[in-house]
Design a protein around this motif. Structure first.
Motif, mmCIF file in Angstrom:
data_model
loop_
_atom_site.group_PDB
_atom_site.id
_atom_site.type_symbol
_atom_site.label_atom_id
_atom_site.label_comp_id
_atom_site.label_asym_id
_atom_site.label_seq_id
_atom_site.Cartn_x
_atom_site.Cartn_y
_atom_site.Cartn_z
ATOM 1 N N PRO A 395 -42.276 -19.145 13.728
ATOM 2 C CA PRO A 395 -42.506 -20.472 13.148
ATOM 3 C C PRO A 395 -42.925 -21.515 14.178
ATOM 4 O O PRO A 395 -43.707 -22.417 13.862
ATOM 5 C CB PRO A 395 -41.170 -20.831 12.510
ATOM 6 N N ILE A 396 -42.428 -21.403 15.380
ATOM 7 C CA ILE A 396 -42.811 -22.380 16.418
ATOM 8 C C ILE A 396 -44.306 -22.256 16.684
ATOM 9 O O ILE A 396 -45.041 -23.235 16.748
ATOM 10 C CB ILE A 396 -42.032 -22.104 17.719
ATOM 11 N N GLU A 397 -44.738 -21.014 16.831
ATOM 12 C CA GLU A 397 -46.145 -20.776 17.123
ATOM 13 C C GLU A 397 -47.020 -21.234 15.959
ATOM 14 O O GLU A 397 -48.108 -21.754 16.149
ATOM 15 C CB GLU A 397 -46.334 -19.273 17.335
ATOM 16 N N ARG A 398 -46.531 -21.008 14.749
ATOM 17 C CA ARG A 398 -47.309 -21.378 13.575
ATOM 18 C C ARG A 398 -47.414 -22.893 13.481
ATOM 19 O O ARG A 398 -48.461 -23.455 13.235
ATOM 20 C CB ARG A 398 -46.613 -20.815 12.340
ATOM 21 N N ARG A 399 -46.284 -23.553 13.682
ATOM 22 C CA ARG A 399 -46.268 -24.990 13.448
ATOM 23 C C ARG A 399 -46.939 -25.748 14.580
ATOM 24 O O ARG A 399 -47.575 -26.774 14.360
ATOM 25 C CB ARG A 399 -44.815 -25.441 13.298
ATOM 26 N N TYR A 400 -46.794 -25.237 15.804
ATOM 27 C CA TYR A 400 -47.333 -25.972 16.946
ATOM 28 C C TYR A 400 -48.523 -25.240 17.565
ATOM 29 O O TYR A 400 -48.705 -25.262 18.775
ATOM 30 C CB TYR A 400 -46.224 -26.230 17.967
ATOM 31 N N GLY A 401 -49.307 -24.597 16.725
ATOM 32 C CA GLY A 401 -50.479 -23.872 17.214
ATOM 33 C C GLY A 401 -51.438 -24.762 17.987
ATOM 34 O O GLY A 401 -52.028 -24.339 18.979
ATOM 35 N N GLY A 402 -51.586 -26.000 17.537
ATOM 36 C CA GLY A 402 -52.482 -26.918 18.225
ATOM 37 C C GLY A 402 -52.007 -27.187 19.641
ATOM 38 O O GLY A 402 -52.775 -27.144 20.604
ATOM 39 N N TRP A 403 -50.706 -27.399 19.769
ATOM 40 C CA TRP A 403 -50.176 -27.648 21.109
ATOM 41 C C TRP A 403 -50.348 -26.400 21.979
ATOM 42 O O TRP A 403 -50.742 -26.493 23.133
ATOM 43 C CB TRP A 403 -48.680 -28.021 21.029
ATOM 44 N N LEU A 404 -50.057 -25.263 21.388
ATOM 45 C CA LEU A 404 -50.132 -24.010 22.146
ATOM 46 C C LEU A 404 -51.552 -23.758 22.649
ATOM 47 O O LEU A 404 -51.755 -23.370 23.802
ATOM 48 C CB LEU A 404 -49.678 -22.862 21.246
ATOM 49 N N GLY A 405 -52.530 -24.006 21.789
ATOM 50 C CA GLY A 405 -53.920 -23.847 22.215
ATOM 51 C C GLY A 405 -54.241 -24.781 23.367
ATOM 52 O O GLY A 405 -54.931 -24.407 24.321
ATOM 53 N N GLY A 406 -53.722 -26.005 23.304
ATOM 54 C CA GLY A 406 -53.927 -26.945 24.398
ATOM 55 C C GLY A 406 -53.282 -26.449 25.671
ATOM 56 O O GLY A 406 -53.843 -26.560 26.769
#
Ligand SMILES: Nc1ncnc2c1ncn2[C@@H]1O[C@H](COP(=O)(O)OP(=O)(O)OP(=O)(O)O)[C@@H](O)[C@H]1O
Ligand SMILES: [Mg+2]
Lengths: 438, 526
Positions: A395-406
């Motif tokens: 869920p963290i990866e799903r919800r914060y995908g934008g941050w992770l990509g950054g």
């Protein structure tokens, strides 16, 4: 090191959404600081310029936003809006995915970077995210804040659609982002957004409003549910499921509670209910299938508790299907996912459609509805024989995908030539932002 | 991270242990005289036992359960030694990125030993493609186009260069103010045609063919692209009914094709049967359901097949009367056997068989795969099989499975089966004839004419005699077979009687038995 293409220069990544602000170091896999985008403020003069009418049916503080005065005191983060303060109003700088009120932005970013992460922004290059429909003026404003107020050595602003594709390890993808206030579909090709295929609507707000309607409205079997938060409840005693709640309100606090705070906490109660109870039927709406699912118990802060049956699937259904009555009654109804999809694909080159369908990336907190990914696949397979959906299970990866990509982008060795340095900012001014960040 | 035993002990306020753990080697002063268990050398207790990780031992100290050491006998895989021993020092070091045009100083962690002056390793990925440019003069001479202004062409070249010819992105971002609406194909067409014209009209250093090749790399057929896109779009706009119809049509087409193929095969077969070689058809079409396991090297099977075809043609030429009999194996000349090898065969009980005689009516296969002899025992015709089985079970013979399928036994069972089949067939004939006689007799009696009666009865009697005689012979045969069976199982005395029996049986009706055999064989193959 070179093999992986990574080279960490200890950059910071900030992703501002309408529900939360995420901040952390590039190269990490989760943001270090996640703070609410909602903030409390008290105007120095009581009864300032706030004219909140009756809470709208859509019922979101950000639809009829109130701006605090510049000198207002802000309450941020963990001890911000969630603590009851007499006369405290609630604001949110983000509306429809973009920042409409820049006043609290420095405070929010500073809270995340300095107070929570204990970092010094002037020592780190900083990457900020923006939705694909951000305006050039807005991104320049963000650059200005970063360079002038935070004195960052280097800055870059990247698109959440592209970043979500990167987080999924793809250069080309169809990014379906269902967030707190906006649902968007962004075709990304070779790391660039195809603006003609970009579509978005305030669908999550409709879903939220529908959930609220289900809870607050009374039915034959029960009265409407009170959405008081625990901050306003003095005491309560346990009751049987579906029995009227027994609680006493903190009358001392009631007069000092502002309307915006009331809206905020009610929305939060609805959100929590959604997160633990609501779902989507994966094969389309079907009374029997909905009735066959086990009901789920939920207890509200008032102590009222009940088992929720088929209605919890009606909530998620709003993402995919709108009944004709609803469409007729509301001309400005946000477009649902299938409509958005077909609109987006229609704008894309026929050659691209198959490529995009093979690289669907599902992201955003709203997509965490139980059964959402399966339902999306069902909908897509109806029109396309070959569909592959990338939906992170974490869920963290799903919800914060934008941050992770950054985080991934800002730790790539080849990326460091793209930073807008302070020197360039001073030399070229605002124009450099549009030139560099395409 | 290393927590020593003393840390734990002090945290739990436990007394200092009698033996310090290995993580406190720097406190020799704490050592006290120790009480050692008998027979244990003093230094043993401070040494880490095998099978306990260092960290664990540091925590639990010498009070390690001795069991662990035994249980952990199977050693874990050695930790890999990743290059170089000893620690590597890293430092936070600013670097210069030559791909940047400014003085931005970023820092990253580097090994102290690395060269601080080395070029930033990612610079080499910063490759710029050389953009196509043209002068005003060139534009007026070659590139004029009534659809495009020079300004728009300039804009196009800029944007193509800006997005590195990512055409989808170029098309997406293409916004020429007050220009006509352009499709992706328009843009590509203009860009590539300008490039081609420039190459064609500029001096070329290399030879002509490389120039043509270079030009062709800028080829773009707009019409074709547009039609192709149109097809793709029309594919997508099909309704469900259309898709279903298309699918049905496709299946129908496949079915028709299959039908035709079968029809052609049947026709060819017919032609081949009727005309043989004159049909001009190769005699055998290799089919997927044909035998796979070929004797000998499969690698040469194709070649052998060809040879088989040739042989077939040759024999067909020789005997045009029997065109349906197409020999498939070329008659392999028997190697003359030396006296020595004959003797050796005799010693080792080796029996050399000829390859199947070319006279057998085989239609397809050229090769007989290796097989067990017992598998090749022919089965009786299905129509009479139950009767044959019944006859054999009356004798107490289990013909379905031979206990000892030697060559002799197989031959015997084969001839037994033949005999039984012949017997049953003969019996059938006899029954029929008897029946006819009976019918005729009744008819005769009904006519009731005196003069004819005597002769007719005589004939009938003779027939009846014959009919009576047959069961006797059957009995005899049964007896013989019973013996033969015991012979087969005991494998002691074999020979004359059996051959006599087979003679007697075959004397009943040789042709019948022959046809039966052929019949069973064909049956077996199918
Ligand atoms: N398990 C869950 N089930 C349903 N909804 C959830 C779940 N978890 C989170 N959400 C919803 O996700 C939303 C937050 O999503 P996200 O963090 O992607 O939004 P955001 O990026 O801040 O907003 P936006 O992209 O619209 O600006 C909240 O509205 C929350 O209700
Ligand atoms: Mg978001």
């Amino acid at each position: 090191m070179v093999n992986y293409g990574g080279d960490e220069v200890s950059a910071l990544v900030v992703d501002i959404g309408s529900s939360s602000v995420r901040a952390g170091y590039a190269g990490d896999d989760t943001p270090k600081a996640i703070i609410s985008s909602y903030y409390g403020y008290k105007a120095n003069t009581p009864d300032a310029d706030v004219q909140m009418g009756e809470a709208e049916p859509q019922g979101d503080a950000s639809t009829e936003p109130a701006k605090p005065k510049n000198d207002a005191k802000l309450y941020l983060g963990q001890h911000g809006p969630s603590i009851w303060r007499e006369g405290m109003e609630i604001g949110n700088p983000v509306r429809d995915g973009t920042i409409f009120d820049y006043n609290p932005i420095p405070a929010l970013i500073s809270h995340a970077l300095v107070d929570v992460m204990r970092s010094n922004p002037s020592e780190h290059p900083i990457l900020v995210t923006e939705p694909a429909w951000n305006t050039p003026a807005d991104r320049e404003r963000m650059a200005e804040i970063m360079f002038e107020e935070f004195q960052v050595p280097a800055f870059y602003i990247a698109n959440t659609g592209v970043l979500n594709a990167f987080a999924a390890g793809k250069g080309s993808a169809l990014v379906i982002d269902v967030g707190h206030s906006m649902a968007s579909i962004t075709p990304v090709v070779d790391g660039f957004v195809l603006r003609k295929g970009l579509v978005y609507s305030a669908l999550p707000k409709l879903v939220h409003a529908h959930a609220r309607h289900i809870l607050v409205g009374s039915t034959q079997t029960r009265r409407g549910i009170d959405l008081y938060p625990h901050q306003l409840i003095a005491n309560k005693s346990p009751v049987e499921p579906s029995a009227p709640p027994r609680f006493t309100l903190r009358e001392d606090r009631m007069p000092g509670t502002t309307d915006s705070w009331k809206t905020w906490y009610e929305n939060r109660e609805v959100d929590e209910w959604i997160q633990s109870v609501a779902g989507v039927l994966d094969q389309g709406w079907n009374e029997q299938a909905a009735a066959a699912r086990p009901p789920r118990q939920y207890e509200f802060p008032t102590g009222y508790n009940m088992y929720f049956g088929p209605e919890r699937y009606q909530v998620g259904e709003q993402f995919f299907y709108h009944s004709p009555q609803l469409v007729a009654s509301n001309p400005n109804l946000p477009k649902n996912i299938p409509t958005l999809l077909s609109e987006s694909l229609r704008a894309c080159d026929p050659d691209l459609r198959q490529v995009l369908m093979g690289n669907v990336v599902l992201t955003g907190g709203g997509s965490l509805f139980a059964g959402f990914a399966d339902r999306l696949e069902t909908e897509l397979l109806r029109n396309f024989p070959h569909v592959k959906i990338h939906a992170p299970g974490n869920p963290i990866e799903r919800r914060y995908g934008g941050w992770l990509g950054g985080s991934i982008l800002a730790s790539l060795g080849t990326f460091h030539q793209l930073w807008i340095s302070k020197e360039e900012w001073q030399e070229h001014g605002r124009a450099i932002v549009g030139q560099r960040c395409k | 991270m290393a927590i020593s035993a003393s840390d734990i002990r002090s945290a739990l306020s436990l007394p200092v242990p009698s033996t310090p753990g290995p993580s406190q080697p720097s406190q020799p002063a704490l050592r006290r005289p120790q009480i050692q268990p008998a027979g244990k050398p003093a230094n043993q207790s401070t040494k880490k036992p095998e099978g306990i990780s260092r960290e664990l031992y540091a925590l639990i100290g010498p009070s390690a359960p001795s069991l662990a050491a035994h249980l952990a006998k199977p050693r874990l895989k050695q930790k890999p030694n990743l290059g170089g021993s000893g620690k590597v020092k890293w430092e936070w070091r600013p670097f210069k990125n030559d791909a940047r045009g400014d003085s931005l100083q970023l820092s990253h962690w580097m090994k102290v030993t690395s060269d601080p002056e080395a070029e930033y390793p990612f610079v080499k990925y910063n490759v710029q493609s050389a953009p196509f440019t043209y002068s005003q003069d060139e534009y007026t001479r070659f590139l004029e186009d009534k659809e495009w202004t020079k300004e728009e062409t300039d804009y196009l070249f800029n944007i193509v260069n800006e997005y590195d010819s990512r055409w989808y992105v170029v098309y997406d971002r293409y916004e020429y103010p007050e220009g006509p609406a352009r499709t992706l194909e328009d843009l590509k067409d203009r860009y590539y045609s300008v490039c081609r014209k420039l190459i064609r009209n500029r001096p070329w250093a290399g030879d002509e063919s490389s120039k043509i090749q270079f030009i062709s790399s800028y080829q773009f057929d707009k019409e074709r692209e547009v039609t192709r896109k149109g097809y793709i779009a029309s594919l997508e706009t099909r309704t469900a009914a259309e898709i279903a119809e298309e699918e049905a049509l496709f299946i129908e087409l496949k079915r028709l094709e299959q039908n035709e193929r079968r029809f052609r095969k049947d026709r060819d077969e017919l032609l081949r049967t009727l005309l043989g070689v004159d049909s001009g058809l190769p005699d055998v079409i290799g089919e997927e359901d044909g035998p796979v396991g070929l004797v000998g090297e499969t690698g040469t099977s194709g070649f052998k097949k060809k040879k088989g075809v040739k042989g077939g043609v040759g024999i067909g030429d020789e005997s045009p009367m029997t065109p349906s009999v197409i020999s498939l194996g070329p008659p392999v000349p028997r190697r003359p056997q030396s006296a020595k090898s004959v003797a050796q065969d005799a010693i080792h009980c080796i029996v050399r068989t000829d390859p199947p005689a070319s006279s057998t009516p085989v239609q397809k296969t050229t090769h007989v795969p290796a097989h067990l002899r017992s598998f090749k025992i022919p089965l009786p015709k299905t129509a009479i099989a139950p009767k044959v089985t019944q006859a054999l079970t009356e004798l107490g013979v289990q013909h379905a499975r031979l206990v000892m399928p030697t060559r002799e036994n197989c031959m015997q069972i084969e001839s037994l089966l033949d005999a039984a089949t012949a017997l049953v067939e003969t019996k059938k004939v006899v029954d029929r004839v008897e029946q006819e006689i009976r019918v005729l007799r009744v008819r005769l009696g009904m006519r009731g004419s005196e003069g004819l009666e005597g002769g007719g009865e005589d004939d009938a009697d003779k027939e009846a005699d014959k009919g009576r005689g047959t069961p006797m012979e059957i009995d005899e045969g049964k007896e013989e077979e019973g013996r033969a069976q015991s012979v087969a199982s005991t494998k002691s005395a074999r020979g004359r009687k059996q051959s006599r029996r087979s003679i007697s049986v075959s004397s009943i009706d040789t042709s019948a038995s022959m046809s039966t055999r052929a019949g069973t064989k064909r049956q077996k193959r199918s």
